[in-house]
Design an enzyme around this catalytic site. Structure first.
Site, PDB file in Angstrom:
ATOM      1  N   HIS A   9       0.835  -1.223   0.000  1.00 62.97           N
ATOM      2  CA  HIS A   9       0.000   0.000   0.000  1.00 62.97           C
ATOM      3  C   HIS A   9       0.864   1.265   0.000  1.00 62.97           C
ATOM      4  O   HIS A   9       2.039   1.241   0.377  1.00 62.97           O
ATOM      5  CB  HIS A   9      -0.897  -0.009   1.238  1.00 62.97           C
ATOM      6  CG  HIS A   9      -0.111  -0.062   2.510  1.00 62.97           C
ATOM      7  ND1 HIS A   9       0.461   1.051   3.075  1.00 62.97           N
ATOM      8  CD2 HIS A   9       0.251  -1.096   3.299  1.00 62.97           C
ATOM      9  CE1 HIS A   9       1.120   0.707   4.160  1.00 62.97           C
ATOM     10  NE2 HIS A   9       1.023  -0.604   4.319  1.00 62.97           N
ATOM     11  N   SER A  12       0.886   5.302   4.776  1.00 61.86           N
ATOM     12  CA  SER A  12      -0.259   5.440   5.688  1.00 61.86           C
ATOM     13  C   SER A  12       0.060   6.501   6.738  1.00 61.86           C
ATOM     14  O   SER A  12       1.218   6.917   6.886  1.00 61.86           O
ATOM     15  CB  SER A  12      -0.539   4.106   6.385  1.00 61.86           C
ATOM     16  OG  SER A  12       0.452   3.886   7.385  1.00 61.86           O
ATOM     17  N   ARG A  60      -5.841   0.714   4.190  1.00 60.08           N
ATOM     18  CA  ARG A  60      -4.696   1.277   3.451  1.00 60.08           C
ATOM     19  C   ARG A  60      -4.385   0.436   2.211  1.00 60.08           C
ATOM     20  O   ARG A  60      -3.946   0.972   1.191  1.00 60.08           O
ATOM     21  CB  ARG A  60      -3.476   1.420   4.365  1.00 60.08           C
ATOM     22  CG  ARG A  60      -2.975   0.149   5.053  1.00 60.08           C
ATOM     23  CD  ARG A  60      -1.993   0.524   6.159  1.00 60.08           C
ATOM     24  NE  ARG A  60      -1.265  -0.573   6.795  1.00 60.08           N
ATOM     25  CZ  ARG A  60      -1.708  -1.279   7.830  1.00 60.08           C
ATOM     26  NH1 ARG A  60      -2.906  -1.054   8.322  1.00 60.08           N
ATOM     27  NH2 ARG A  60      -0.953  -2.217   8.384  1.00 60.08           N
ATOM     28  N   GLU A  87      -1.577  -7.318   7.406  1.00 63.07           N
ATOM     29  CA  GLU A  87      -0.184  -7.153   7.836  1.00 63.07           C
ATOM     30  C   GLU A  87       0.131  -8.123   8.980  1.00 63.07           C
ATOM     31  O   GLU A  87      -0.775  -8.633   9.655  1.00 63.07           O
ATOM     32  CB  GLU A  87       0.032  -5.692   8.283  1.00 63.07           C
ATOM     33  CG  GLU A  87       1.428  -5.336   8.773  1.00 63.07           C
ATOM     34  CD  GLU A  87       2.536  -5.656   7.774  1.00 63.07           C
ATOM     35  OE1 GLU A  87       2.648  -6.840   7.369  1.00 63.07           O
ATOM     36  OE2 GLU A  87       3.312  -4.756   7.430  1.00 63.07           O
ATOM     37  N   HIS A 182       0.757  -5.754   2.351  1.00 59.74           N
ATOM     38  CA  HIS A 182       1.518  -4.992   3.354  1.00 59.74           C
ATOM     39  C   HIS A 182       2.987  -5.413   3.360  1.00 59.74           C
ATOM     40  O   HIS A 182       3.334  -6.506   2.907  1.00 59.74           O
ATOM     41  CB  HIS A 182       0.895  -5.248   4.723  1.00 59.74           C
ATOM     42  CG  HIS A 182      -0.561  -4.936   4.739  1.00 59.74           C
ATOM     43  ND1 HIS A 182      -1.063  -3.732   5.163  1.00 59.74           N
ATOM     44  CD2 HIS A 182      -1.647  -5.670   4.338  1.00 59.74           C
ATOM     45  CE1 HIS A 182      -2.386  -3.727   5.029  1.00 59.74           C
ATOM     46  NE2 HIS A 182      -2.759  -4.890   4.533  1.00 59.74           N
TER      47      HIS A 182
HETATM   48  O1  LIG Z   1       4.291  -1.078  11.167  1.00 61.91           O
HETATM   49  C1  LIG Z   1       4.015  -2.023  10.388  1.00 61.91           C
HETATM   50  O2  LIG Z   1       2.968  -2.661  10.449  1.00 61.91           O
HETATM   51  C2  LIG Z   1       5.043  -2.426   9.346  1.00 61.91           C
HETATM   52  C3  LIG Z   1       4.660  -2.045   7.961  1.00 61.91           C
HETATM   53  O3  LIG Z   1       4.321  -0.722   7.807  1.00 61.91           O
HETATM   54  O4  LIG Z   1       6.236  -1.795   9.642  1.00 61.91           O
HETATM   55  P1  LIG Z   1       7.674  -2.465   9.631  1.00 61.91           P
HETATM   56  O5  LIG Z   1       8.334  -1.937   8.393  1.00 61.91           O
HETATM   57  O6  LIG Z   1       8.310  -1.904  10.887  1.00 61.91           O
HETATM   58  O7  LIG Z   1       7.526  -3.927   9.672  1.00 61.91           O
END
Ligand SMILES: O=C(O)[C@@H](CO)OP(=O)(O)O
Length: 248
Positions: A9, A12, A60, A87, A182
């Site tokens: 996405h 966000s 998102r 995610e 995600h």
């Molecule tokens: O915060 C989250 O859910 C993920 C993706 O945005 O972040 P990260 O890159 O820290 O895994």
């Protein structure tokens, strides 16, 4: 040639604020919408034409998909949403600022929480109102399958039943599929498709809204994979994602 395009996405609100997001249903920023529209334009320029699209239950990703389809005049194609594409659940880290968390627990620990294969953050408590158990959108999912936290391994284990039963088999009849999801749910799918080791997956950071194309041969084995866009720019975007876990 059969293809699956994976797309994270656009930016966000919590990407912008550098907060752990996971299953929190935050919206796209204006920049995130622009990134999604640009992804749609790029895909159109490269001549992509999707038969079907898949996305998660989180807005998102859903809104990014809608922007892409709108730019491509493909609003009409079948779209399937599934909670299994959500995610990685970030447990009790959800909502915390990543740089502040690195300041408190150390960058090493934050890297483990963000990128390790089989270590999950602490779970949300059963009574925590952010527990997916209280969210109506998951009411058809058996409670035992709803996470309170997840490692990447757990995320892959919940995605794969859907990947194997729905997304991948539809390549038999479809030519080109789009999956909008995600950073970590897509890392899980990429690990599976490219057979990346548990150690090497730590290094993969996906930028927002850059189409990642997988091509398949006649036996539906991966024959090629590449990002659409300028490799130098994409490298910088990947480094910026990695650096979100550094102390300020
Ligand atoms: O915060 C989250 O859910 C993920 C993706 O945005 O972040 P990260 O890159 O820290 O895994």
């Amino acid at each position: 040639m059969k293809k699956i395009v994976l797309l994270r996405h656009g930016e966000s609100a919590w990407n912008k604020e550098n907060r752990f997001t996971g299953w929190t249903d935050v919206d796209l920023t204006e920049k995130g919408v622009a990134e999604a529209e640009k992804a749609g334009e790029t895909l159109k320029e490269y001549g992509f034409n999707f038969d079907k699209a898949y996305t998660s239950y989180l807005k998102r990703a859903v809104k990014t998909l809608n922007c892409v389809l709108d730019k491509m005049n493909l609003d009409w194609i079948p779209v399937e949403k599934n909670w299994r594409l959500n995610e990685k659940h970030y447990g009790d880290l959800q909502g915390l600022n990543k740089a502040e968390t690195a300041g408190k627990y150390g960058e090493e620990q934050v890297l483990i929480w963000r990128r390790s294969y089989d270590i999950a953050p602490n779970p949300l408590s059963e009574k925590d109102l952010r527990n997916p158990h209280f969210d109506y959108r998951y009411h058809e999912v058996p409670d035992a399958e709803l996470p309170r936290t997840e490692s990447l391994k757990d995320t892959i284990e919940r995605i794969m039943p859907y990947w194997e039963s729905d997304i991948f088999p539809s390549l038999k009849t479809a030519h080109t599929l789009l999956v909008v999801a995600h950073g970590n749910s897509l890392r899980g799918i990429i690990k599976h498709l490219k057979n990346i080791s548990d150690e090497d997956i730590v290094k993969l950071n996906l930028p927002t809204a850059v189409p990642y194309v997988f091509e398949f041969d006649e036996n539906l084995n991966v024959s090629n994979d590449y990002f659409l866009g300028n490799p130098e720019e994409i490298k910088k975007l990947m480094e910026a994602v990695a650096n979100q876990g550094k102390k300020k």
